[in-house]
Design a protein around this motif. Structure first.
Motif, short mmCIF file in Angstrom:
data_model
loop_
_atom_site.label_atom_id
_atom_site.label_comp_id
_atom_site.label_asym_id
_atom_site.label_seq_id
_atom_site.Cartn_x
_atom_site.Cartn_y
_atom_site.Cartn_z
N ASN A 143 60.27 140.61 128.19
CA ASN A 143 59.37 141.15 129.20
C ASN A 143 60.06 141.27 130.56
OD1 ASN A 143 56.63 141.84 128.40
ND2 ASN A 143 56.46 139.74 127.67
N GLU A 144 60.87 140.28 130.88
CA GLU A 144 61.60 140.32 132.15
C GLU A 144 62.61 141.46 132.17
OE1 GLU A 144 61.33 135.58 133.42
OE2 GLU A 144 63.08 136.33 132.31
N SER A 147 60.64 144.58 132.79
CA SER A 147 60.24 144.68 134.20
C SER A 147 61.40 145.20 135.05
CB SER A 147 59.79 143.30 134.72
OG SER A 147 58.63 142.87 134.05
N THR A 154 56.66 142.44 138.00
CA THR A 154 56.12 141.81 136.80
C THR A 154 55.10 142.75 136.18
OG1 THR A 154 55.06 139.80 135.92
CG2 THR A 154 54.23 140.64 138.03
N HIS A 155 54.49 142.34 135.07
CA HIS A 155 53.42 143.13 134.45
C HIS A 155 52.56 142.21 133.59
CE1 HIS A 155 55.57 143.25 130.54
NE2 HIS A 155 56.65 143.35 131.29
#
Length: 299
Positions: A143-144, A147, A154-155
């Motif tokens: 995820n990072e 992003s 972030t999300h």
């Protein structure tokens, strides 16, 4: 959720006039229907819709295709949420095995990320917390990267994973560290979403459990009520996530000795779960265990 279901139903109605029953365009509509029914706790009909989708996809695509992996993942999610994580485990493993080839070409593909998160949740449900944290670590790392790739700080997916990690840490007694993760992620989600978002309710729920373990029962109750309001509005008053909140409220009332309130909350949880889950579901087991705790403490 209801708006998404309405649009999917309209899409199916239109496509049904153009395509044969075995066309992938209709199979996708069955996939969306399965996802919708699963979130409402209608697991039997969800699995039926998914089987219809998978049957069509198998006739069009070779084994290992993206859609086979998606169907395996959703089957795993339905099985886990039904309360059978031990049966869901091989389905998650099958999904991730299918994704290995895709990972080599597309290491940041969403389907792979969803598989990591699903495996993490299932390991958590099985009580294998070290493995769960390991899978969440992979999901957070991915995820990072996403992003950074899209140029955002972030999300929602990333913060949702952080809430889940925080919840596990609270369960393991690392309350301060868990609370910090949950609080940080919750604030980030509040900035990205409306006040009433399902993921935001997860943060309220996890933080409420932490406050309850700290003996801050009134604070915990307030957090559970806010979580309950969001889930009832977005998912319906008889959905599995609402039963989960009732269960947490029952425990929170029991700890300080508010047994009448504890019994009422536990019965509310069981009344929902008994209509949605089979008798051997882990969720039924959790309710029975909670009821046993209340009866024990009454004596």
């Amino acid at each position: 959720l209801n708006a998404a279901h309405s649009l999917a139903t309209q899409a199916f109605s239109i496509r049904n006039d153009y395509y044969e029953d075995s066309h992938p365009a209709l199979a996708v509509c069955y996939f969306l229907k399965a996802n919708y029914l699963r979130r409402l706790g209608n697991f039997t009909d969800a699995m039926t819709a998914l089987e219809t989708c998978h049957k069509t996809m198998k006739s069009h695509f070779k084994p290992g295709h993206y859609w086979h992996a998606k169907c395996s993942l959703l089957a795993a999610e339905i099985t886990r949420e039904k309360g059978h994580p031990h049966l869901a485990q091989p389905l998650y493993e099958e999904c991730l095995t299918m994704q290995e080839v895709r990972y080599e070409k597309y290491p940041l593909h969403k389907a792979i990320l969803d598989g990591y998160v699903g495996m993490a949740r299932n390991q958590g449900d099985l009580g294998i917390y070290d493995e769960a944290l390991s899978w969440y670590e992979r999901a957070v790392s991915m995820n990072e990267e996403l992003s950074h790739l899209f140029g955002v700080k972030t999300h929602c997916k990333l913060e949702s994973c952080k809430i889940s990690v925080g919840e596990i840490k609270v369960t393991l007694g690392q309350i301060r560290e868990g609370k910090e993760l949950i609080s940080s992620a919750g604030k980030a989600l509040a900035e990205m979403t409306s006040d009433k978002h399902v993921t935001l309710s997860d943060g309220l729920f996890a933080f409420g459990k932490a406050r309850s373990l700290e003996g801050k029962y009134n604070d915990a109750h307030s957090l559970f009520l806010r979580c309950m309001d969001i889930r009832k509005e977005l998912l319906g008053p008889h959905s599995p996530p609402v039963a989960e909140v009732w269960q947490a409220m029952a425990d929170n009332h029991r700890f300080p000795g508010s047994f009448d309130d504890a019994v009422a909350a536990e019965y509310a949880a069981m009344s929902i779960r008994s209509k949605l889950f089979p008798a051997d579901s882990i969720h039924i087991g959790n309710s029975l265990h909670s009821r046993a705790n209340i009866l024990r403490d009454l004596n």
